[in-house]
Design a protein around this motif. Structure first.
Motif, PDB file in Angstrom:
ATOM      1  N   GLU A 237       0.837  -1.207   0.000  1.00 17.83           N
ATOM      2  CA  GLU A 237       0.000   0.000   0.000  1.00 17.83           C
ATOM      3  C   GLU A 237       0.871   1.256   0.000  1.00 17.83           C
ATOM      4  O   GLU A 237       0.579   2.239  -0.696  1.00 17.83           O
ATOM      5  CB  GLU A 237      -0.918  -0.018   1.225  1.00 17.83           C
ATOM      6  CG  GLU A 237      -1.952   1.095   1.201  1.00 17.83           C
ATOM      7  CD  GLU A 237      -2.934   1.010   2.373  1.00 17.83           C
ATOM      8  OE1 GLU A 237      -3.417   2.072   2.795  1.00 17.83           O
ATOM      9  OE2 GLU A 237      -3.183  -0.111   2.853  1.00 17.83           O
ATOM     10  N   ASN A 238       1.955   1.217   0.767  1.00 12.50           N
ATOM     11  CA  ASN A 238       2.875   2.364   0.803  1.00 12.50           C
ATOM     12  C   ASN A 238       3.554   2.571  -0.550  1.00 12.50           C
ATOM     13  O   ASN A 238       3.789   3.711  -0.964  1.00 12.50           O
ATOM     14  CB  ASN A 238       3.926   2.165   1.896  1.00 12.50           C
ATOM     15  CG  ASN A 238       3.346   2.325   3.300  1.00 12.50           C
ATOM     16  OD1 ASN A 238       2.343   3.010   3.488  1.00 12.50           O
ATOM     17  ND2 ASN A 238       3.971   1.690   4.275  1.00 12.50           N
ATOM     18  N   LYS A 239       3.874   1.479  -1.237  1.00 13.22           N
ATOM     19  CA  LYS A 239       4.456   1.584  -2.579  1.00 13.22           C
ATOM     20  C   LYS A 239       3.469   2.249  -3.539  1.00 13.22           C
ATOM     21  O   LYS A 239       3.843   3.130  -4.321  1.00 13.22           O
ATOM     22  CB  LYS A 239       4.859   0.197  -3.104  1.00 13.22           C
ATOM     23  CG  LYS A 239       6.083  -0.396  -2.431  1.00 13.22           C
ATOM     24  CD  LYS A 239       6.336  -1.840  -2.858  1.00 13.22           C
ATOM     25  CE  LYS A 239       6.777  -1.982  -4.287  1.00 13.22           C
ATOM     26  NZ  LYS A 239       7.100  -3.397  -4.637  1.00 13.22           N
ATOM     27  N   ARG A 240       2.212   1.828  -3.472  1.00 13.57           N
ATOM     28  CA  ARG A 240       1.196   2.419  -4.368  1.00 13.57           C
ATOM     29  C   ARG A 240       0.992   3.902  -4.059  1.00 13.57           C
ATOM     30  O   ARG A 240       0.859   4.722  -4.987  1.00 13.57           O
ATOM     31  CB  ARG A 240      -0.126   1.650  -4.237  1.00 13.57           C
ATOM     32  CG  ARG A 240      -0.089   0.253  -4.851  1.00 13.57           C
ATOM     33  CD  ARG A 240      -1.473  -0.362  -4.953  1.00 13.57           C
ATOM     34  NE  ARG A 240      -2.059  -0.626  -3.644  1.00 13.57           N
ATOM     35  CZ  ARG A 240      -1.897  -1.755  -2.956  1.00 13.57           C
ATOM     36  NH1 ARG A 240      -1.149  -2.738  -3.456  1.00 13.57           N
ATOM     37  NH2 ARG A 240      -2.493  -1.919  -1.783  1.00 13.57           N
ATOM     38  N   ARG A 241       0.987   4.231  -2.782  1.00 12.55           N
ATOM     39  CA  ARG A 241       0.797   5.640  -2.408  1.00 12.55           C
ATOM     40  C   ARG A 241       1.974   6.484  -2.915  1.00 12.55           C
ATOM     41  O   ARG A 241       1.781   7.583  -3.441  1.00 12.55           O
ATOM     42  CB  ARG A 241       0.664   5.762  -0.883  1.00 12.55           C
ATOM     43  CG  ARG A 241       0.359   7.202  -0.428  1.00 12.55           C
ATOM     44  CD  ARG A 241       0.224   7.322   1.076  1.00 12.55           C
ATOM     45  NE  ARG A 241      -0.888   6.525   1.592  1.00 12.55           N
ATOM     46  CZ  ARG A 241      -0.755   5.451   2.343  1.00 12.55           C
ATOM     47  NH1 ARG A 241       0.446   5.020   2.686  1.00 12.55           N
ATOM     48  NH2 ARG A 241      -1.809   4.785   2.775  1.00 12.55           N
TER      49      ARG A 241
ATOM     50  N   PRO B 149       8.663   4.668   3.831  1.00 14.61           N
ATOM     51  CA  PRO B 149       7.724   3.562   4.062  1.00 14.61           C
ATOM     52  C   PRO B 149       7.543   2.648   2.847  1.00 14.61           C
ATOM     53  O   PRO B 149       7.129   1.501   2.992  1.00 14.61           O
ATOM     54  CB  PRO B 149       6.408   4.280   4.404  1.00 14.61           C
ATOM     55  CG  PRO B 149       6.824   5.632   4.893  1.00 14.61           C
ATOM     56  CD  PRO B 149       8.014   5.979   4.057  1.00 14.61           C
ATOM     57  N   ALA B 150       7.852   3.164   1.645  1.00 18.28           N
ATOM     58  CA  ALA B 150       7.639   2.398   0.411  1.00 18.28           C
ATOM     59  C   ALA B 150       8.871   1.611  -0.014  1.00 18.28           C
ATOM     60  O   ALA B 150       8.793   0.772  -0.917  1.00 18.28           O
ATOM     61  CB  ALA B 150       7.226   3.354  -0.717  1.00 18.28           C
ATOM     62  N   SER B 151       9.997   1.842   0.605  1.00 16.72           N
ATOM     63  CA  SER B 151      11.265   1.263   0.160  1.00 16.72           C
ATOM     64  C   SER B 151      11.402  -0.185   0.615  1.00 16.72           C
ATOM     65  O   SER B 151      10.942  -0.559   1.699  1.00 16.72           O
ATOM     66  CB  SER B 151      12.427   2.086   0.706  1.00 16.72           C
ATOM     67  OG  SER B 151      12.323   3.424   0.248  1.00 16.72           O
ATOM     68  N   GLU B 152      12.043  -0.985  -0.228  1.00 17.68           N
ATOM     69  CA  GLU B 152      12.221  -2.408   0.092  1.00 17.68           C
ATOM     70  C   GLU B 152      13.680  -2.803   0.240  1.00 17.68           C
ATOM     71  O   GLU B 152      14.016  -3.637   1.081  1.00 17.68           O
ATOM     72  CB  GLU B 152      11.557  -3.256  -0.992  1.00 17.68           C
ATOM     73  CG  GLU B 152      10.035  -3.104  -0.994  1.00 17.68           C
ATOM     74  CD  GLU B 152       9.378  -3.886  -2.098  1.00 17.68           C
ATOM     75  OE1 GLU B 152       8.728  -4.906  -1.800  1.00 17.68           O
ATOM     76  OE2 GLU B 152       9.504  -3.476  -3.278  1.00 17.68           O
ATOM     77  N   LEU B 153      14.562  -2.240  -0.574  1.00 16.00           N
ATOM     78  CA  LEU B 153      15.987  -2.534  -0.459  1.00 16.00           C
ATOM     79  C   LEU B 153      16.738  -1.209  -0.309  1.00 16.00           C
ATOM     80  O   LEU B 153      16.592  -0.308  -1.135  1.00 16.00           O
ATOM     81  CB  LEU B 153      16.501  -3.306  -1.685  1.00 16.00           C
ATOM     82  CG  LEU B 153      17.898  -3.933  -1.552  1.00 16.00           C
ATOM     83  CD1 LEU B 153      17.932  -4.974  -0.438  1.00 16.00           C
ATOM     84  CD2 LEU B 153      18.334  -4.565  -2.867  1.00 16.00           C
ATOM     85  N   SER B 154      17.489  -1.091   0.757  1.00 15.67           N
ATOM     86  CA  SER B 154      18.171   0.157   1.123  1.00 15.67           C
ATOM     87  C   SER B 154      19.645   0.049   0.768  1.00 15.67           C
ATOM     88  O   SER B 154      20.368  -0.810   1.279  1.00 15.67           O
ATOM     89  CB  SER B 154      17.980   0.381   2.632  1.00 15.67           C
ATOM     90  OG  SER B 154      18.943   1.257   3.160  1.00 15.67           O
TER      91      SER B 154
END
Length: 810
Positions: free
Chosen positions: A517-521, A635-640
């Motif tokens: 949901e955070n990625k879509r936002r 909040p949307a990030s997956e790999l830092s």
């Protein structure tokens, strides 16, 4: 329960609209409404701040003074409402008045008072000092334009003025009655009395007025309130009306312009004399005004400065405020009439220094001639400090000129600010365990051996209330459910309770749903702002930070080109969709960094226009990276991506924010990554690359980047492609030559991108394999969140309070 009801807050906002702007609610624009809300919250904080001042005065409490040339505050309306416990009430009141709270929050400009991690850290620390009820004040300059607004035009960074004060000044309270005078130039005349004591007199100087504009800082669930004091610069000389009437308009306002330029822009380019002069003026201006202000208040309470060091600690954030040392000496010697030894005792028991870098170019050195001209009395005091310290060094090391030259404060026509700090400060701390070890083992080794008790470590931390709870409300709700309430907001270690759900499929599914949901936002925001459509089915791989070669955005680019070439070779290969997001500002005079930004944009355009990359590979450069953008992105990030050369990054704080929001880290053992690795274990982080010791050893052996290029065909092909450029026909030969042959006397591939390339690619493959196993990825994400509590700023500030400042906390 909130201190104010919706009805009370509504009445207060309507009253502000009427009294301050002469508007009814129906007539008010969003800007009027924003300012009215800001003024209402400011009034609440001001009342609390006066209460706090009275308590500090009556209790004769020791106070912390945090000096930083940067405070990257971001937006304040939502944050202040959150800390005051009024966020839901304010939203409800605004909706009741016919305004969208989210649109209003979004309209606020970021306070342009900082550049990167240094300024954001200072802002996080102010929040924690207030929440922990430490009497503290932050000090900086009220930059009119602050850091620039970045615009990308034809792939290149263009700097635009960032006039944040239009709305942002609603938070600032001018205190004209607390104006201080700061003096530049002139000469010093000696006056010897019959006792053989000198009374130096500073004559022929130019005065600049320092006018405080105070920003109130609310703590979380406390009435304790602190202040960020921002100094504005004005001339005491009025406009010359005789010149004005003769039509010499520019000359008539020259004095005003010369004074006001001090507070115009953060970090003016110092590649020329005028820029260096302005930077030095900025630094002395804000420390002189600050010390005078602290002393004025202290004298009013105690009538003497003999106990100054018992009641105050001055923490300097990096070397920019170092002139606080000779300035405090000047006042104690020249104004108070103290002996050198008495003054030096007070100074060396008051001032503490946080080092933020081991990069030689960032350990400030000022031309001796510049200080002599601009600050003649300060120069005299610096000479005496340096002479006494050199005598001490000669007593310690005899004729070992190498050690003396390395540690001297004045040497070779330069004044070395870091060495002045090491000499004069009662405590010196690094900002991660690795960084502090490097300071002790290398940068300040001899000083550490002589005075090991001075050297401390305080690993950085971030404001987890802002960077988790406020920006990621659904994750916050999940944590509260799993840990039994909001305890973690004041006791960040309580977030550890989340870990017992690591095998609970319903919790893991919910965690994944929140991330999606955070990625879509975030994708919706990017589409609105730029028209770019992000692939939300792809892995969001993110590198956002200041653009510097040691942070190795270029290594990330090398890997993306490698992936692109694989797709070109085999368009039908099994390929995990990946969206690479970059955000970075380059210093205006840092041409290599600006060229890397252009390269990223060239690559992004190439991939966007190549059909074989559709729904597989995407690169996006996020324009004008800033706090408010980070709040949407984290909040949307997956790999830092935390991929700096080992031993170069002091700590990093973005790594902590990503971790708290459930992104997994791909990184080197550098800065706070080392402690993150200790917390989560090798199985919950994707490590790669040389260690700091291995980097040093390779350099000792004679590192040859050309060997990697010649022996690794995949790497050679990547570098050749970058050198030739893409379909836009822009060659990046200068960048590849720096990697292979060096430039301007610097070694080839100074930051060892080529040495780490294979290991970096392998770490990415491991990350993609894990990403395909959704349960495993979500477990790792949950564990990272659960073990992130140690990286809260509250823990950092408690370390400072206990080990350096010696002040109690809540």
């Amino acid at each position: 329960m909130a201190e104010y009801t919706k009805a009370q807050l509504t009445d207060m906002i309507i009253g502000k609209l009427q009294r301050n702007f002469g508007r009814t609610v129906d007539e008010a624009t969003p800007n009027h409404m924003f300012k009215a809300c800001a003024l209402v919250l400011r009034d609440i904080m001001s009342r609390r701040q006066m209460e706090t001042d009275n308590q500090v005065w009556e209790g004769q409490k020791r106070q912390v003074h945090y000096l930083s040339l940067e405070f990257l505050m971001g937006r304040s309306l939502e944050k202040n409402a959150y800390n005051l416990g009024l966020l839901d009430t304010l939203k409800s009141a605004l909706e009741g008045l016919g305004f969208s709270a989210s649109d209003l929050f979004e309209s606020e400009p970021d306070a342009g008072l900082g550049n990167g991690g240094l300024g954001r850290l200072a802002a996080c620390y102010l929040d924690s000092m207030t929440t922990l009820e430490i009497p503290a004040t932050g000090y900086s300059i009220c930059y009119e334009l602050g850091i620039f607004k970045q615009k990308i035009i034809d792939g290149k960074q263009v700097e635009l003025a960032d006039n944040w004060l239009g709305l942002g000044d609603a938070w600032l309270i001018p205190k004209l009655d607390e104006t201080e005078e700061v003096r530049f130039g002139g000469t010093v005349e000696d006056h010897w009395d019959s006792q053989g004591h000198n009374h130096p007199e500073h004559v022929g100087y130019t005065t600049v007025l320092a006018i405080p504009r105070d920003m109130e800082i609310a703590g979380y669930k406390t009435r304790h309130t602190n202040t960020l004091r921002l100094w504005d610069a004005k001339s005491p000389v009025p406009v010359d009306m005789s010149l004005y009437s003769r039509g010499e308009y520019l000359k008539a306002v020259e004095q005003q312009a010369m004074a006001e330029v001090i507070a115009k822009v953060l970090y003016p380019d110092d590649n020329h004399y005028e820029g260096k002069s302005l930077r030095l003026k900025q630094q002395y201006f804000f420390v002189s005004a600050t010390v005078q202000s602290i002393i004025r208040q202290h004298r009013a309470q105690y009538g003497t400065l003999r106990n100054f060091h018992e009641k105050h600690v001055i923490q300097i954030n990096d070397t920019h405020p170092t002139l606080v040392i000779p300035e405090l000496m000047r006042i104690l010697l020249d104004v108070e009439g103290y002996s050198w030894d008495d003054a030096w005792y007070i100074v060396t028991h008051t001032v503490c220094y946080t080092n933020h870098t081991i990069l030689a170019e960032a350990l400030e050195r000022w031309p001796q001639s510049l200080i002599e001209t601009l600050l003649p009395r300060i120069w005299q005091i610096l000479k005496e400090i340096a002479r006494r310290y050199q005598d001490e060094l000669q007593g310690r090391y005899g004729n070992d000129q190498g050690k003396i030259a390395h540690m001297a404060i004045i040497w070779g026509g330069e004044v070395r600010m870091a060495n002045l700090c090491v000499c004069a400060c009662q405590a010196i701390n690094g900002v991660s365990a690795l960084h502090s070890d490097i300071l002790k083992r290398d940068v300040f080794h001899d000083a550490y051996v002589a005075n090991p008790e001075k050297f401390k470590n305080v690993t950085n931390g971030v404001d987890h209330r802002r960077w988790l709870s406020q920006i990621n409300p659904k994750l916050d709700a999940l944590i509260r459910e799993c840990t039994g309430g909001s305890k973690y907001l004041l006791h960040p270690e309580a977030i550890k309770g989340l870990e017992k759900y690591k095998d609970d499929q319903s919790v893991l599914s919910r965690l994944e749903s929140i991330k999606n949901e955070n990625k879509r936002r975030f994708a919706s925001y990017v589409a609105r702002e730029s028209g770019i459509i992000l692939n939300t089915d792809a892995l969001f791989d993110v590198q956002v930070k200041r653009l510097h070669e040691y942070k190795r955005q270029l290594l990330n680019v090398l890997h993306i080109v490698y992936l692109y070439q694989q797709l070109q070779d085999n368009p039908n290969m099994d390929f995990t969709p990946q969206t690479f997001l970059f955000g970075a500002k380059a210093a205006p005079g840092y041409h290599v960094a600006k060229e890397i930004i252009q390269l990223i944009n060239s690559l992004a355009a190439q991939i966007a226009n190549d059909p074989i990359c559709k729904d597989k590979l995407q690169v996006v450069f996020l324009e004008n990276y800033r706090v408010s953008l980070a709040e949407k992105l984290m909040p949307a990030s997956e790999l830092s991506e935390q991929i700096s050369t080992a031993g170069k990054e002091a700590s990093g704080t973005g790594n902590m924010k990503f971790m708290m929001n459930g992104a997994l880290t791909i990184g080197t053992l550098d800065g706070a990554n080392v402690e993150m690795h200790q917390q989560v274990g090798s199985e919950n982080i994707f490590l790669f690359g040389l260690t700091a010791d291995q980097v040093a050893e390779r350099k000792r052996q004679g590192y040859r980047s050309l060997d990697y290029y010649q022996q690794n065909q995949a790497l050679k092909r990547v570098i050749d492609q970058i050198s030739a450029g893409f379909d836009d026909h822009i060659s990046y030969n200068d960048l590849t030559n720096r990697l292979l042959f060096g430039s301007g006397g610097s070694m080839a591939d100074e930051y060892m991108l080529l040495a780490d390339f294979d290991s970096y690619c392998a770490a990415h493959r491991r990350a993609l394999e894990t990403y395909a196993d959704r349960k495993r990825w979500n477990q790792m994400s949950l564990i990272n969140i659960a073990r992130s509590g140690i990286f809260a700023a509250d823990r950092s500030i408690m370390d400072y309070a206990k080990n350096i400042w010696h002040v109690p906390t809540r």
